[in-house]
Scaffold this motif. Sequence first.
Motif, PDB file in Angstrom:
ATOM      1  N   TYR A 290      80.806  98.471  79.195  1.00 34.87           N
ATOM      2  CA  TYR A 290      79.480  98.930  78.801  1.00 34.87           C
ATOM      3  C   TYR A 290      78.739  99.418  80.050  1.00 34.87           C
ATOM      4  N   GLY A 291      77.945 100.485  79.875  1.00 35.32           N
ATOM      5  CA  GLY A 291      77.193 101.016  81.011  1.00 35.32           C
ATOM      6  C   GLY A 291      78.043 101.803  81.980  1.00 35.32           C
ATOM      7  N   ARG A 292      79.208 102.308  81.530  1.00 34.09           N
ATOM      8  CA  ARG A 292      80.062 103.124  82.402  1.00 34.09           C
ATOM      9  C   ARG A 292      80.207 104.548  81.875  1.00 34.09           C
ATOM     10  N   PHE A 293      79.589 104.861  80.758  1.00 36.12           N
ATOM     11  CA  PHE A 293      79.736 106.189  80.161  1.00 36.12           C
ATOM     12  C   PHE A 293      78.351 106.755  79.838  1.00 36.12           C
ATOM     13  N   PRO A 294      78.009 107.948  80.295  1.00 37.27           N
ATOM     14  CA  PRO A 294      78.895 108.924  80.942  1.00 37.27           C
ATOM     15  C   PRO A 294      79.197 108.635  82.409  1.00 37.27           C
ATOM     16  N   THR A 295      78.461 107.695  83.016  1.00 36.04           N
ATOM     17  CA  THR A 295      78.743 107.342  84.399  1.00 36.04           C
ATOM     18  C   THR A 295      78.238 105.927  84.647  1.00 36.04           C
ATOM     19  N   ALA A 296      78.474 105.437  85.837  1.00 36.25           N
ATOM     20  CA  ALA A 296      78.035 104.094  86.229  1.00 36.25           C
ATOM     21  C   ALA A 296      77.479 104.165  87.640  1.00 36.25           C
ATOM     22  N   PRO A 297      76.643 103.219  88.030  1.00 31.76           N
ATOM     23  CA  PRO A 297      76.087 103.252  89.388  1.00 31.76           C
ATOM     24  C   PRO A 297      77.147 103.347  90.476  1.00 31.76           C
ATOM     25  N   ASP A 298      78.264 102.614  90.325  1.00 29.96           N
ATOM     26  CA  ASP A 298      79.269 102.625  91.392  1.00 29.96           C
ATOM     27  C   ASP A 298      80.036 103.939  91.472  1.00 29.96           C
ATOM     28  N   LEU A 299      79.845 104.841  90.500  1.00 26.57           N
ATOM     29  CA  LEU A 299      80.404 106.185  90.593  1.00 26.57           C
ATOM     30  C   LEU A 299      79.407 107.170  91.192  1.00 26.57           C
ATOM     31  N   GLN A 300      78.249 106.642  91.604  1.00 27.81           N
ATOM     32  CA  GLN A 300      77.221 107.456  92.265  1.00 27.81           C
ATOM     33  C   GLN A 300      77.217 107.243  93.780  1.00 27.81           C
ATOM     34  N   ILE A 301      78.284 106.672  94.325  1.00 25.96           N
ATOM     35  CA  ILE A 301      78.436 106.581  95.778  1.00 25.96           C
ATOM     36  C   ILE A 301      78.559 108.002  96.326  1.00 25.96           C
ATOM     37  N   LYS A 302      77.777 108.335  97.356  1.00 24.05           N
ATOM     38  CA  LYS A 302      77.740 109.696  97.883  1.00 24.05           C
ATOM     39  C   LYS A 302      78.269 109.748  99.311  1.00 24.05           C
ATOM     40  N   ALA A 303      79.006 110.815  99.610  1.00 25.96           N
ATOM     41  CA  ALA A 303      79.627 110.944 100.921  1.00 25.96           C
ATOM     42  C   ALA A 303      78.596 110.910 102.041  1.00 25.96           C
ATOM     43  N   ALA A 304      77.455 111.546 101.820  1.00 25.86           N
ATOM     44  CA  ALA A 304      76.446 111.636 102.873  1.00 25.86           C
ATOM     45  C   ALA A 304      75.842 110.286 103.222  1.00 25.86           C
ATOM     46  N   GLU A 305      75.975 109.316 102.328  1.00 26.53           N
ATOM     47  CA  GLU A 305      75.380 108.002 102.539  1.00 26.53           C
ATOM     48  C   GLU A 305      76.349 106.999 103.162  1.00 26.53           C
ATOM     49  N   LEU A 306      77.593 107.395 103.377  1.00 25.00           N
ATOM     50  CA  LEU A 306      78.592 106.471 103.901  1.00 25.00           C
ATOM     51  C   LEU A 306      78.380 106.212 105.386  1.00 25.00           C
ATOM     52  N   ASP A 307      78.642 104.977 105.795  1.00 26.71           N
ATOM     53  CA  ASP A 307      78.696 104.636 107.215  1.00 26.71           C
ATOM     54  C   ASP A 307      80.135 104.867 107.674  1.00 26.71           C
ATOM     55  N   LEU A 308      80.426 106.081 108.114  1.00 34.19           N
ATOM     56  CA  LEU A 308      81.802 106.429 108.462  1.00 34.19           C
ATOM     57  C   LEU A 308      82.306 105.644 109.664  1.00 34.19           C
ATOM     58  N   GLY A 309      81.409 105.224 110.534  1.00 33.82           N
ATOM     59  CA  GLY A 309      81.820 104.394 111.659  1.00 33.82           C
ATOM     60  C   GLY A 309      82.348 103.051 111.213  1.00 33.82           C
TER      61      GLY A 309
END
Length: 333
Positions: free
Chosen positions: A107-126
């Motif tokens: 439940y709460g995964r369709f059409p999307t879920a919060p954990d599928l809203q991870i964005k590349a620009a927000e990652l701590d690549l270090g």
Amino acid sequence: MTHELLTIGRISVDIYPNNIGVDLEDVTSFGKYLGGSPSNVAVAAARHGRRAAVITRTGDDAFGTYLHRELRKFNVDDSFVTPVKEWPTAVTFCAIKPPDDFPLYFYGRFPTAPDLQIKAAELDLGAIRDAGIFWSTVTGLCQEPSRSAHLAAHQARPRTGLTPGQYTVLDLDYRPMFWASEADAREQVARILPHVTVAIGNDKECAVAVGEGTPDEQADRLLAAGVEIAVVKLGPDGVMAKTRTERVVSAPVPVETVNGLGAGDSFGGAFCHGLLSGWPLAQVLDFANAAGALVASRLSCADAMPTPEEVTALLAERGRLAAGPYATEGATL
């Protein structure tokens, strides 16, 4: 702080029945737990004393607050867990019908879920680059922006070979309800595999990734794609791990199954612990196999993750002593 294990992807609130052996419609009471495979793997590794963190997103709601609290309770760093205002925290129900029927209801995964809203620009690549082990799952590739974030994270990782201490792991956890087709999933896995040093999956998951075949054929295809340790779960026959120079099999660790849903996550956290410890592959596999069996014998997932002492005790009880700081001097598998 450099993390020994950094995972990325799914998180949810697991709603598990207290009534065992009945269909979901007949359940009268439930328990609430932290869930989501990458989050559970981080918890499992933390139970083995590892510095673990998870990159994920929750809803901006009470269930999101609960998941932060649970992560901290399990000594998992939640500093990379952020809220999404637009979507509620995902919830997963299941029925528990041992020995092998554990249907999941998302439940709460369709059409999307919060954990599928991870964005590349927000990652701590270090932080991603420096982590001892970076762990992701195929589910995180099923839609944007998570797909691009996962690819960016993998591209930030060094290719370190089999030198103990740094690995990039892909859990081949194919779940068909999240994908348009198997072909779509296979295409996305093919983009990630060149950046992966360890791949883990069962027969169906490996078939989606690299095609149908025997476990050895699937492992060989994963190795040909650039993976350096291919782990193929064999169901009732145990689990196999293969490198370009070694093939090992860990026999099943029999237990009375209560809930099989968290066994793979416990396996994953214990497998990471063994890799980080620098153990021989056969010992890593046996330790992880026993850790998975222990959780299968318990009701919940995150709350059921075993300690090293519990895993070693089970192996000793079965006459299969594990490697590591809790092993008997000179013990072999």
